[in-house]
Design a protein around this motif. Structure first.
Motif, PDB file in Angstrom:
ATOM      1  N   VAL A  29       0.845  -1.197   0.000  1.00 26.52           N
ATOM      2  CA  VAL A  29       0.000   0.000   0.000  1.00 26.52           C
ATOM      3  C   VAL A  29       0.882   1.248   0.000  1.00 26.52           C
ATOM      4  O   VAL A  29       0.665   2.185  -0.785  1.00 26.52           O
ATOM      5  CB  VAL A  29      -0.973   0.020   1.209  1.00 26.52           C
ATOM      6  N   GLU A  30       1.891   1.262   0.873  1.00 27.50           N
ATOM      7  CA  GLU A  30       2.794   2.415   0.954  1.00 27.50           C
ATOM      8  C   GLU A  30       3.508   2.658  -0.371  1.00 27.50           C
ATOM      9  O   GLU A  30       3.607   3.802  -0.835  1.00 27.50           O
ATOM     10  CB  GLU A  30       3.822   2.212   2.064  1.00 27.50           C
ATOM     11  N   LEU A  31       4.007   1.591  -0.974  1.00 24.73           N
ATOM     12  CA  LEU A  31       4.709   1.736  -2.246  1.00 24.73           C
ATOM     13  C   LEU A  31       3.766   2.226  -3.343  1.00 24.73           C
ATOM     14  O   LEU A  31       4.124   3.111  -4.129  1.00 24.73           O
ATOM     15  CB  LEU A  31       5.354   0.412  -2.655  1.00 24.73           C
ATOM     16  N   ILE A  32       2.578   1.666  -3.396  1.00 23.69           N
ATOM     17  CA  ILE A  32       1.616   2.062  -4.429  1.00 23.69           C
ATOM     18  C   ILE A  32       1.213   3.521  -4.232  1.00 23.69           C
ATOM     19  O   ILE A  32       1.159   4.295  -5.201  1.00 23.69           O
ATOM     20  CB  ILE A  32       0.391   1.120  -4.434  1.00 23.69           C
ATOM     21  N   GLN A  33       0.953   3.912  -3.004  1.00 26.10           N
ATOM     22  CA  GLN A  33       0.601   5.306  -2.741  1.00 26.10           C
ATOM     23  C   GLN A  33       1.744   6.235  -3.145  1.00 26.10           C
ATOM     24  O   GLN A  33       1.509   7.295  -3.742  1.00 26.10           O
ATOM     25  CB  GLN A  33       0.252   5.511  -1.264  1.00 26.10           C
ATOM     26  N   ARG A  34       2.971   5.844  -2.831  1.00 26.56           N
ATOM     27  CA  ARG A  34       4.129   6.656  -3.213  1.00 26.56           C
ATOM     28  C   ARG A  34       4.194   6.784  -4.737  1.00 26.56           C
ATOM     29  O   ARG A  34       4.446   7.865  -5.276  1.00 26.56           O
ATOM     30  CB  ARG A  34       5.407   6.019  -2.671  1.00 26.56           C
ATOM     31  N   GLY A  35       3.967   5.670  -5.433  1.00 26.78           N
ATOM     32  CA  GLY A  35       3.977   5.695  -6.890  1.00 26.78           C
ATOM     33  C   GLY A  35       2.835   6.514  -7.460  1.00 26.78           C
ATOM     34  O   GLY A  35       2.997   7.180  -8.493  1.00 26.78           O
ATOM     35  N   GLN A  36       1.684   6.482  -6.798  1.00 25.89           N
ATOM     36  CA  GLN A  36       0.554   7.298  -7.247  1.00 25.89           C
ATOM     37  C   GLN A  36       0.847   8.787  -7.054  1.00 25.89           C
ATOM     38  O   GLN A  36       0.534   9.603  -7.915  1.00 25.89           O
ATOM     39  CB  GLN A  36      -0.719   6.897  -6.501  1.00 25.89           C
ATOM     40  N   GLU A  37       1.454   9.119  -5.930  1.00 27.16           N
ATOM     41  CA  GLU A  37       1.776  10.519  -5.642  1.00 27.16           C
ATOM     42  C   GLU A  37       2.820  11.065  -6.611  1.00 27.16           C
ATOM     43  O   GLU A  37       2.776  12.241  -6.980  1.00 27.16           O
ATOM     44  CB  GLU A  37       2.270  10.666  -4.203  1.00 27.16           C
ATOM     45  N   SER A  38       3.745  10.222  -7.033  1.00 27.98           N
ATOM     46  CA  SER A  38       4.794  10.674  -7.953  1.00 27.98           C
ATOM     47  C   SER A  38       4.354  10.619  -9.415  1.00 27.98           C
ATOM     48  O   SER A  38       5.090  11.051 -10.296  1.00 27.98           O
ATOM     49  CB  SER A  38       6.052   9.822  -7.770  1.00 27.98           C
ATOM     50  N   GLY A  39       3.172  10.055  -9.683  1.00 24.80           N
ATOM     51  CA  GLY A  39       2.686   9.927 -11.047  1.00 24.80           C
ATOM     52  C   GLY A  39       3.181   8.682 -11.755  1.00 24.80           C
ATOM     53  O   GLY A  39       2.917   8.481 -12.939  1.00 24.80           O
ATOM     54  N   GLU A  40       3.881   7.843 -11.019  1.00 21.39           N
ATOM     55  CA  GLU A  40       4.412   6.610 -11.604  1.00 21.39           C
ATOM     56  C   GLU A  40       3.314   5.559 -11.819  1.00 21.39           C
ATOM     57  O   GLU A  40       3.390   4.748 -12.744  1.00 21.39           O
ATOM     58  CB  GLU A  40       5.476   6.046 -10.652  1.00 21.39           C
ATOM     59  N   PHE A  41       2.300   5.570 -10.951  1.00 20.17           N
ATOM     60  CA  PHE A  41       1.216   4.600 -11.016  1.00 20.17           C
ATOM     61  C   PHE A  41      -0.122   5.305 -11.218  1.00 20.17           C
ATOM     62  O   PHE A  41      -0.271   6.486 -10.894  1.00 20.17           O
ATOM     63  CB  PHE A  41       1.126   3.774  -9.725  1.00 20.17           C
ATOM     64  N   VAL A  42      -1.070   4.548 -11.684  1.00 14.55           N
ATOM     65  CA  VAL A  42      -2.424   5.036 -11.894  1.00 14.55           C
ATOM     66  C   VAL A  42      -2.999   5.577 -10.574  1.00 14.55           C
ATOM     67  O   VAL A  42      -2.720   5.045  -9.501  1.00 14.55           O
ATOM     68  CB  VAL A  42      -3.315   3.913 -12.480  1.00 14.55           C
ATOM     69  N   THR A  43      -3.781   6.628 -10.681  1.00 19.00           N
ATOM     70  CA  THR A  43      -4.334   7.228  -9.461  1.00 19.00           C
ATOM     71  C   THR A  43      -5.837   7.006  -9.319  1.00 19.00           C
ATOM     72  O   THR A  43      -6.411   7.364  -8.305  1.00 19.00           O
ATOM     73  CB  THR A  43      -4.054   8.743  -9.428  1.00 19.00           C
ATOM     74  N   ASN A  44      -6.477   6.420 -10.326  1.00 16.86           N
ATOM     75  CA  ASN A  44      -7.933   6.233 -10.242  1.00 16.86           C
ATOM     76  C   ASN A  44      -8.320   4.898  -9.591  1.00 16.86           C
ATOM     77  O   ASN A  44      -9.485   4.534  -9.575  1.00 16.86           O
ATOM     78  CB  ASN A  44      -8.573   6.349 -11.626  1.00 16.86           C
ATOM     79  N   ARG A  45      -7.332   4.172  -9.057  1.00 13.16           N
ATOM     80  CA  ARG A  45      -7.596   2.909  -8.362  1.00 13.16           C
ATOM     81  C   ARG A  45      -7.144   3.045  -6.920  1.00 13.16           C
ATOM     82  O   ARG A  45      -6.127   3.671  -6.628  1.00 13.16           O
ATOM     83  CB  ARG A  45      -6.836   1.751  -9.026  1.00 13.16           C
TER      84      ARG A  45
END
Length: 192
Positions: A134-150
C-alpha cells in the motif's frame, strides 16, 4: 552457577528455520531438531522451550530476515516500480540459498488451521507485506508513476494475493518464466 551457552542462539534458530521450512512442522521431530541444530536435547528445551515454542521463535526470526531483505531491496531501488518489481522477483527467485517458496505460506497451509498462534503470526506477517505494498503504491501514485484512479489498498490486496500464489508455485517445478509473466500481469494493474 548457571551454565554458559556453548552455541550461538541466533545461528541455531536459523538452522531451525531452515529445517521447519524444508520439512514442515509435523514432519520435524525433536530428534531431527537436536541432530540438525547440533545441540543437546536439554539445551534445546532450556533455551527455546518445547518444539512449538521453538517453532514460534523460528517464525519470528524468519520475519526478521524477510523484513531485512525487503528493506534492503526497496532501499536500493531507483523507482517505486523497481521496488515493487524487487518484491515480486524476490518471491519468485527465492532467498539466497534457502529452500524455495516461503516458510510462512507453508505454515499458513500446514499449521495455521489448527494453531491460533501460528495463524496470528502468519496473518500479521501477511498484513505487513500488504501494508508495505500500500505504501509503495501510494508513493507511486503521488509521484505519477502509477495510476491514481484505483484504490491503493485494493491494488495491494490483489498484488499480495498474487505474491502468495507465486510463493506456492515457487515450491513446485513451475517454470520461472511463467512466474515472471504472472508478476508482470499483476504489476500492469498499476498502469490501468
Amino acid at each position: 552457577m548457571p551454565r554458559v551457552k556453548e552455541f550461538d542462539v541466533d545461528e541455531v534458530l536459523l538452522k531451525a528455520v531452515r529445517l521447519f521450512w524444508e520439512q514442515g512442522y509435523e514432519k520435524t521431530s525433536i530428534n531431527a531438531l537436536v541432530e540438525h541444530l547440533g545441540i543437546h536435547r536439554r539445551s534445546l528445551y532450556d533455551t527455546f522451550g518445547d518444539k512449538h515454542q521453538l517453532f514460534l521463535q523460528a517464525i519470528e526470526r524468519y520475519n526478521e530476515y524477510l523484513s531485512g531483505q525487503f528493506h534492503s531491496g526497496i532501499t536500493r531501488a531507483d523507482s517505486t516500480r523497481q521496488a515493487v518489481r524487487f518484491l515480486f522477483d524476490f518471491m519468485i527467485e527465492g532467498y539466497d540459498d534457502k529452500p524455495p517458496g516461503c516458510l510462512l505460506v507453508n505454515m499458513a497451509v500446514e499449521v495455521a488451521p489448527w494453531d491460533q498462534e501460528v495463524d496470528m503470526k502468519t496473518l500479521e506477517s501477511f498484513d505487513k507485506v500488504e501494508k508495505l505494498l500500500v505504501e509503495l503504491i501510494q508513493r507511486g501514485q503521488e509521484s505519477g508513476e502509477f495510476v491514481t484512479n484505483r484504490d491503493a489498498s485494493e491494488l495491494a490486496e490483489n498484488m499480495h494475493n498474487t505474491m502468495l500464489g507465486l510463493r506456492v508455485l515457487a515450491r513446485t517445478s513451475a517454470n520461472k518464466e511463467k512466474l515472471h509473466r504472472i508478476a508482470d500481469s499483476a504489476i500492469s494493474l498499476l498502469d490501468v
